[in-house]
Design a protein around this motif. Sequence first.
Motif, PDB file in Angstrom:
ATOM      1  N   VAL A 215      19.276   7.395  -1.119  1.00 35.30           N
ATOM      2  CA  VAL A 215      18.863   7.192   0.265  1.00 35.30           C
ATOM      3  C   VAL A 215      19.559   5.946   0.804  1.00 35.30           C
ATOM      4  N   GLY A 216      20.310   6.112   1.894  1.00 33.80           N
ATOM      5  CA  GLY A 216      21.013   4.977   2.487  1.00 33.80           C
ATOM      6  C   GLY A 216      22.441   5.346   2.824  1.00 33.80           C
ATOM      7  N   GLY A 217      23.262   4.322   2.986  1.00 32.90           N
ATOM      8  CA  GLY A 217      24.667   4.530   3.315  1.00 32.90           C
ATOM      9  C   GLY A 217      25.415   3.223   3.190  1.00 32.90           C
ATOM     10  N   GLY A 218      26.704   3.283   3.458  1.00 31.54           N
ATOM     11  CA  GLY A 218      27.518   2.080   3.357  1.00 31.54           C
ATOM     12  C   GLY A 218      28.961   2.408   3.037  1.00 31.54           C
ATOM     13  N   PRO A 219      29.750   1.389   2.715  1.00 29.13           N
ATOM     14  CA  PRO A 219      31.197   1.579   2.540  1.00 29.13           C
ATOM     15  C   PRO A 219      31.578   2.579   1.453  1.00 29.13           C
ATOM     16  N   ARG A 220      30.752   2.744   0.440  1.00 29.48           N
ATOM     17  CA  ARG A 220      31.103   3.622  -0.680  1.00 29.48           C
ATOM     18  C   ARG A 220      30.530   5.034  -0.536  1.00 29.48           C
TER      19      ARG A 220
ATOM     20  N   THR B 110       0.856  -1.201   0.000  1.00 30.45           N
ATOM     21  CA  THR B 110       0.000   0.000   0.000  1.00 30.45           C
ATOM     22  C   THR B 110       0.882   1.238   0.000  1.00 30.45           C
ATOM     23  N   PRO B 111       1.207   1.764  -1.177  1.00 27.58           N
ATOM     24  CA  PRO B 111       2.088   2.937  -1.224  1.00 27.58           C
ATOM     25  C   PRO B 111       1.433   4.159  -0.602  1.00 27.58           C
ATOM     26  N   VAL B 112       2.266   4.991   0.018  1.00 28.64           N
ATOM     27  CA  VAL B 112       1.755   6.219   0.625  1.00 28.64           C
ATOM     28  C   VAL B 112       1.822   7.343  -0.411  1.00 28.64           C
ATOM     29  N   PRO B 113       0.985   8.368  -0.279  1.00 27.43           N
ATOM     30  CA  PRO B 113       1.056   9.502  -1.206  1.00 27.43           C
ATOM     31  C   PRO B 113       2.319  10.325  -0.967  1.00 27.43           C
ATOM     32  N   ARG B 114       2.717  11.043  -1.984  1.00 26.38           N
ATOM     33  CA  ARG B 114       3.895  11.907  -1.860  1.00 26.38           C
ATOM     34  C   ARG B 114       3.624  13.033  -0.876  1.00 26.38           C
ATOM     35  N   ASP B 115       4.574  13.277   0.011  1.00 23.92           N
ATOM     36  CA  ASP B 115       4.462  14.328   1.024  1.00 23.92           C
ATOM     37  C   ASP B 115       5.046  15.615   0.445  1.00 23.92           C
TER      38      ASP B 115
ATOM     39  N   HIS C  83      13.572   2.867   9.185  1.00 23.71           N
ATOM     40  CA  HIS C  83      12.876   1.960   8.274  1.00 23.71           C
ATOM     41  C   HIS C  83      11.404   2.331   8.118  1.00 23.71           C
ATOM     42  N   ASP C  84      10.792   2.838   9.175  1.00 22.89           N
ATOM     43  CA  ASP C  84       9.369   3.170   9.079  1.00 22.89           C
ATOM     44  C   ASP C  84       9.124   4.452   8.287  1.00 22.89           C
ATOM     45  N   GLN C  85      10.204   5.111   7.845  1.00 20.12           N
ATOM     46  CA  GLN C  85      10.081   6.311   7.028  1.00 20.12           C
ATOM     47  C   GLN C  85      10.426   6.069   5.565  1.00 20.12           C
ATOM     48  N   VAL C  86      10.923   4.867   5.251  1.00 24.31           N
ATOM     49  CA  VAL C  86      11.431   4.605   3.905  1.00 24.31           C
ATOM     50  C   VAL C  86      10.346   4.794   2.850  1.00 24.31           C
ATOM     51  N   GLU C  87       9.124   4.360   3.149  1.00 23.67           N
ATOM     52  CA  GLU C  87       8.066   4.442   2.146  1.00 23.67           C
ATOM     53  C   GLU C  87       7.806   5.885   1.706  1.00 23.67           C
ATOM     54  N   HIS C  88       8.070   6.846   2.582  1.00 18.96           N
ATOM     55  CA  HIS C  88       7.868   8.247   2.210  1.00 18.96           C
ATOM     56  C   HIS C  88       8.904   8.708   1.181  1.00 18.96           C
ATOM     57  N   TYR C  89      10.078   8.081   1.199  1.00 19.41           N
ATOM     58  CA  TYR C  89      11.101   8.407   0.204  1.00 19.41           C
ATOM     59  C   TYR C  89      10.829   7.676  -1.113  1.00 19.41           C
TER      60      TYR C  89
ATOM     61  N   LEU D 252       8.040  17.110   2.342  1.00 21.72           N
ATOM     62  CA  LEU D 252       9.305  16.405   2.132  1.00 21.72           C
ATOM     63  C   LEU D 252       9.859  16.700   0.744  1.00 21.72           C
ATOM     64  N   THR D 253       8.966  16.802  -0.241  1.00 21.51           N
ATOM     65  CA  THR D 253       9.399  17.167  -1.592  1.00 21.51           C
ATOM     66  C   THR D 253      10.132  18.506  -1.576  1.00 21.51           C
ATOM     67  N   ALA D 254       9.554  19.473  -0.885  1.00 19.55           N
ATOM     68  CA  ALA D 254      10.181  20.797  -0.791  1.00 19.55           C
ATOM     69  C   ALA D 254      11.485  20.734  -0.018  1.00 19.55           C
ATOM     70  N   GLN D 255      11.497  19.969   1.070  1.00 21.11           N
ATOM     71  CA  GLN D 255      12.702  19.851   1.883  1.00 21.11           C
ATOM     72  C   GLN D 255      13.866  19.280   1.078  1.00 21.11           C
ATOM     73  N   LEU D 256      13.555  18.352   0.177  1.00 19.85           N
ATOM     74  CA  LEU D 256      14.591  17.707  -0.635  1.00 19.85           C
ATOM     75  C   LEU D 256      14.914  18.493  -1.906  1.00 19.85           C
ATOM     76  N   GLY D 257      14.154  19.538  -2.174  1.00 23.14           N
ATOM     77  CA  GLY D 257      14.388  20.330  -3.385  1.00 23.14           C
ATOM     78  C   GLY D 257      13.985  19.610  -4.655  1.00 23.14           C
TER      79      GLY D 257
END
Length: 408
Positions: free
Chosen positions: A252-257, A198-203, A282-288, A206-211
């Motif tokens: 979105v994420g992180g790691g060795p590279r 069940t995808p969530v609608p675009r916020d 993890h509970d915020q990933v769907e918003h991204y 958050l769209t504005a915050q991310l430019g």
Amino acid sequence: MTHILHVLDHSLPLHSGYTFRTRAILRAQMARGWEVRGITGHRHSASGPLEELVDGLHFHRTPGKPATGNPVLREWRDIAAHADAIEALVQQWRPDIIHAHSPVLNAIAAQRVAKRHAIPLVYEIRAFWEDAAVGNGTGTEGSPRYWLTRQLETHAVRNADAVAVICEGLRADLATRGIDPAKIIVSPNGVDMDQFGTPVPRDPALTAQLGLEGADVVGFIGSFYDYEGLDDLIAAMPRLVRARPRAKLLLVGGGPREQALRDQALASPFADHIVFVGRVPHDQVEHYYAQIDILAYPRKAMRLTDLVTPLKPLEAMAQGQLVAASSVGGHRELIEDGVTGTLFPPDDPAGIAAALAGLFADRGIWEDRRAVARAFVERERNWSSNILRYEPVYQRLLARPARTRAAA
């Protein structure tokens, strides 16, 4: 009631593709009415008690800390500690089946205990450890360590009562080693549709915050390993922006590279079109996910990516997202080019840019593409149906008059 003990590398509360697959398996088996527990080895790095409930799942931990010193001796000490912890839990809980999951160190530890107690053992391979080490930059193909790990893997498979793999690529490779294909089942990666369906609608905030207002958004959500090919995706951005001036890349994420990728992006002539978010809860990933028009998976061509199917593209399809990915073997098992997604050549920034630009120019196909991809996941890669693949294997092993180990 059937008791299943899962022997694991790590688990929740850590977040990874490995832990999410484990969570899906355990939840589905509990829904089936089985008693299920997991036990992790020293590679589980989250702090916590030696026995805990996480997200409704029952986990035990191997006490102590990882061994130090010579790598080979260190791993054998960790195997011994893991085996001791499994032994103690087996004596306490009396499982009917031991289900060990890769890497091979878990299988070796579990087999010691399973043989001693005549408990059937299923070994599940999610990736060959030697190839994962190459993909993560901690090993070299063809090295003595690579060869030794491969031999251990083959030995563990021969000594398991049954083997599960996550894709056809792994099964085919085991067949070339002389393993009877009848001994192997494929239990592919799947999606918990209750969680991802069940995808969530675009916020807009958050769209504005991310430019990202008005942008054509390409995105990647996951771990930043070299084999993911994110450097090629960043290298594709100048060509993509010239074709689609409103294009932006959301990582979105992180790691060795991560630092190397940030440095590469900063040096790009279109650095302002590349947005790094870092890790998110993890509970915020769907918003991204909801911010992204096309999820891109530009994995590099190597044994790991040709043999192993990833989980992330399936989650994206379940979210009703468009997917574009490199045409490595693992992706070809999941994505039908032009039907459920778009495939482009691996290791080819120009090819990536052309494929993405083509998708943005053809928005008329988006709705149908999303619907077909989601239907594929719901029909063929849903954990509620995937779990049925284990049941006949468990039943066959439990029905043996004498639970003897498979011949080496």
